[in-house]
Design a protein around this motif. Structure first.
Motif, PDB file in Angstrom:
ATOM      1  N   ILE A   9       0.673  -0.925   0.018  1.00  9.65           N
ATOM      2  CA  ILE A   9       0.094   0.120  -0.049  1.00  9.65           C
ATOM      3  C   ILE A   9       0.950   1.600  -0.069  1.00  9.65           C
ATOM      4  O   ILE A   9       0.635   2.284  -0.514  1.00  9.65           O
ATOM      5  CB  ILE A   9      -0.896   0.098   1.495  1.00  9.65           C
ATOM      6  N   ALA A  10       2.141   1.521   0.868  1.00  8.57           N
ATOM      7  CA  ALA A  10       2.547   2.490   0.857  1.00  8.57           C
ATOM      8  C   ALA A  10       3.887   2.440  -0.213  1.00  8.57           C
ATOM      9  O   ALA A  10       3.664   3.866  -1.154  1.00  8.57           O
ATOM     10  CB  ALA A  10       3.795   2.793   2.176  1.00  8.57           C
ATOM     11  N   LYS A  11       3.982   1.850  -1.107  1.00  6.26           N
ATOM     12  CA  LYS A  11       4.549   1.508  -2.525  1.00  6.26           C
ATOM     13  C   LYS A  11       3.553   2.263  -3.462  1.00  6.26           C
ATOM     14  O   LYS A  11       3.746   2.799  -4.414  1.00  6.26           O
ATOM     15  CB  LYS A  11       5.164   0.088  -2.841  1.00  6.26           C
ATOM     16  N   TRP A  12       2.650   2.016  -3.396  1.00  8.85           N
ATOM     17  CA  TRP A  12       1.435   2.185  -4.419  1.00  8.85           C
ATOM     18  C   TRP A  12       1.177   3.923  -4.238  1.00  8.85           C
ATOM     19  O   TRP A  12       1.551   4.307  -5.026  1.00  8.85           O
ATOM     20  CB  TRP A  12       0.625   1.628  -4.692  1.00  8.85           C
ATOM     21  N   GLY A  13       0.828   3.944  -2.896  1.00  9.18           N
ATOM     22  CA  GLY A  13       0.183   5.532  -3.084  1.00  9.18           C
ATOM     23  C   GLY A  13       1.903   5.894  -3.029  1.00  9.18           C
ATOM     24  O   GLY A  13       1.934   7.597  -3.466  1.00  9.18           O
ATOM     25  N   TRP A  14       3.245   6.129  -2.682  1.00 13.78           N
ATOM     26  CA  TRP A  14       4.063   6.857  -2.820  1.00 13.78           C
ATOM     27  C   TRP A  14       4.974   7.311  -4.866  1.00 13.78           C
ATOM     28  O   TRP A  14       4.766   7.960  -4.814  1.00 13.78           O
ATOM     29  CB  TRP A  14       5.926   5.852  -2.336  1.00 13.78           C
ATOM     30  N   GLY A  15       4.132   5.845  -4.904  1.00 11.63           N
ATOM     31  CA  GLY A  15       4.065   6.633  -6.821  1.00 11.63           C
ATOM     32  C   GLY A  15       3.084   7.862  -6.889  1.00 11.63           C
ATOM     33  O   GLY A  15       2.531   8.462  -7.812  1.00 11.63           O
ATOM     34  N   LEU A  16       2.205   7.620  -5.975  1.00 10.98           N
ATOM     35  CA  LEU A  16       0.428   8.131  -7.089  1.00 10.98           C
ATOM     36  C   LEU A  16       1.593   9.449  -6.224  1.00 10.98           C
ATOM     37  O   LEU A  16       0.947  10.601  -7.254  1.00 10.98           O
ATOM     38  CB  LEU A  16      -0.682   7.728  -6.030  1.00 10.98           C
ATOM     39  N   ALA A  17       1.945   9.496  -5.112  1.00 12.35           N
ATOM     40  CA  ALA A  17       1.784  10.818  -4.877  1.00 12.35           C
ATOM     41  C   ALA A  17       3.022  11.337  -5.462  1.00 12.35           C
ATOM     42  O   ALA A  17       3.498  12.363  -5.843  1.00 12.35           O
ATOM     43  CB  ALA A  17       2.893  10.977  -4.023  1.00 12.35           C
ATOM     44  N   ALA A  18       4.432  10.716  -6.205  1.00 11.41           N
ATOM     45  CA  ALA A  18       5.100  11.427  -7.408  1.00 11.41           C
ATOM     46  C   ALA A  18       4.631  12.081  -8.537  1.00 11.41           C
ATOM     47  O   ALA A  18       5.167  12.780  -9.120  1.00 11.41           O
ATOM     48  CB  ALA A  18       6.052   9.927  -7.726  1.00 11.41           C
ATOM     49  N   ALA A  19       3.299  10.835  -8.804  1.00 15.04           N
ATOM     50  CA  ALA A  19       2.954  11.381 -10.301  1.00 15.04           C
ATOM     51  C   ALA A  19       2.204  12.750  -9.627  1.00 15.04           C
ATOM     52  O   ALA A  19       1.923  13.998 -10.299  1.00 15.04           O
ATOM     53  CB  ALA A  19       1.916  10.390 -10.834  1.00 15.04           C
ATOM     54  N   ALA A  20       1.189  13.358  -8.848  1.00 14.08           N
ATOM     55  CA  ALA A  20       0.609  14.117  -8.324  1.00 14.08           C
ATOM     56  C   ALA A  20       1.720  15.360  -7.879  1.00 14.08           C
ATOM     57  O   ALA A  20       1.573  16.676  -8.339  1.00 14.08           O
ATOM     58  CB  ALA A  20      -0.095  13.457  -6.757  1.00 14.08           C
ATOM     59  N   ARG A  21       2.928  14.730  -7.295  1.00 17.76           N
ATOM     60  CA  ARG A  21       3.809  16.213  -7.270  1.00 17.76           C
ATOM     61  C   ARG A  21       3.908  16.309  -8.548  1.00 17.76           C
ATOM     62  O   ARG A  21       4.637  17.627  -9.313  1.00 17.76           O
ATOM     63  CB  ARG A  21       5.612  16.030  -6.810  1.00 17.76           C
ATOM     64  N   ALA A  22       4.846  15.981  -9.818  1.00 15.75           N
ATOM     65  CA  ALA A  22       5.123  16.041 -11.210  1.00 15.75           C
ATOM     66  C   ALA A  22       3.928  17.076 -12.133  1.00 15.75           C
ATOM     67  O   ALA A  22       3.826  17.849 -12.515  1.00 15.75           O
ATOM     68  CB  ALA A  22       4.908  14.930 -11.518  1.00 15.75           C
ATOM     69  N   LEU A  23       2.700  16.299 -11.105  1.00 11.81           N
ATOM     70  CA  LEU A  23       1.201  17.130 -12.128  1.00 11.81           C
ATOM     71  C   LEU A  23       1.069  18.611 -11.790  1.00 11.81           C
ATOM     72  O   LEU A  23       1.167  19.946 -12.359  1.00 11.81           O
ATOM     73  CB  LEU A  23      -0.071  15.836 -12.320  1.00 11.81           C
ATOM     74  N   ALA A  24       0.994  18.775 -10.658  1.00 10.84           N
ATOM     75  CA  ALA A  24       1.742  20.132  -9.567  1.00 10.84           C
ATOM     76  C   ALA A  24       2.261  20.441  -9.891  1.00 10.84           C
ATOM     77  O   ALA A  24       1.952  22.410 -10.213  1.00 10.84           O
ATOM     78  CB  ALA A  24       1.047  19.702  -8.249  1.00 10.84           C
TER      79      ALA A  24
END
Length: 102
Positions: A9-24
């Motif tokens: 769960i943490a790994k998938w969350g990290w990937g989603l957070a990284a994508a959000a950072r890039a988009l933002a």
């Protein structure tokens, strides 16, 4: 590596957070309206990502269930024992210490 930090769960969350950072930071979207979503285990990951990433403004955690958005203090629905037995790779090993303790 810290078991609490690197379960599925943490790994998938990290990937989603990284994508959000890039988009933002891309300038291509209105970062003030950046929401993430997920269904079931991905809903849990979306919650985890939002807890750790300030760029995420909100979460739609659709049916994230036990150890997600739902309370884990009931004998109704999926139990902590069931979810940590059937999907042990989703959570850190220590999570199983909460079995039968709803």
């Amino acid at each position: 590596p810290d078991a609490w930090a690197w379960a599925g769960i943490a790994k998938w969350g990290w990937g989603l957070a990284a994508a959000a950072r890039a988009l933002a930071s891309s300038g291509e979207i209105d970062a003030s309206r950046l929401y993430v979503m997920g269904h079931s285990r991905r809903g849990k990951a979306a919650l985890w990502a939002a807890a750790h990433e300030d760029a995420i403004r909100g979460v739609w955690a659709h049916q994230s269930g036990t150890l997600g958005q739902a309370l884990s203090r009931s004998t109704e629905g999926e139990s902590v024992t069931a979810i940590t037995t059937f999907f042990p790779h989703w959570f850190p090993p220590d999570t199983s210490t909460f079995q039968e303790r709803e």
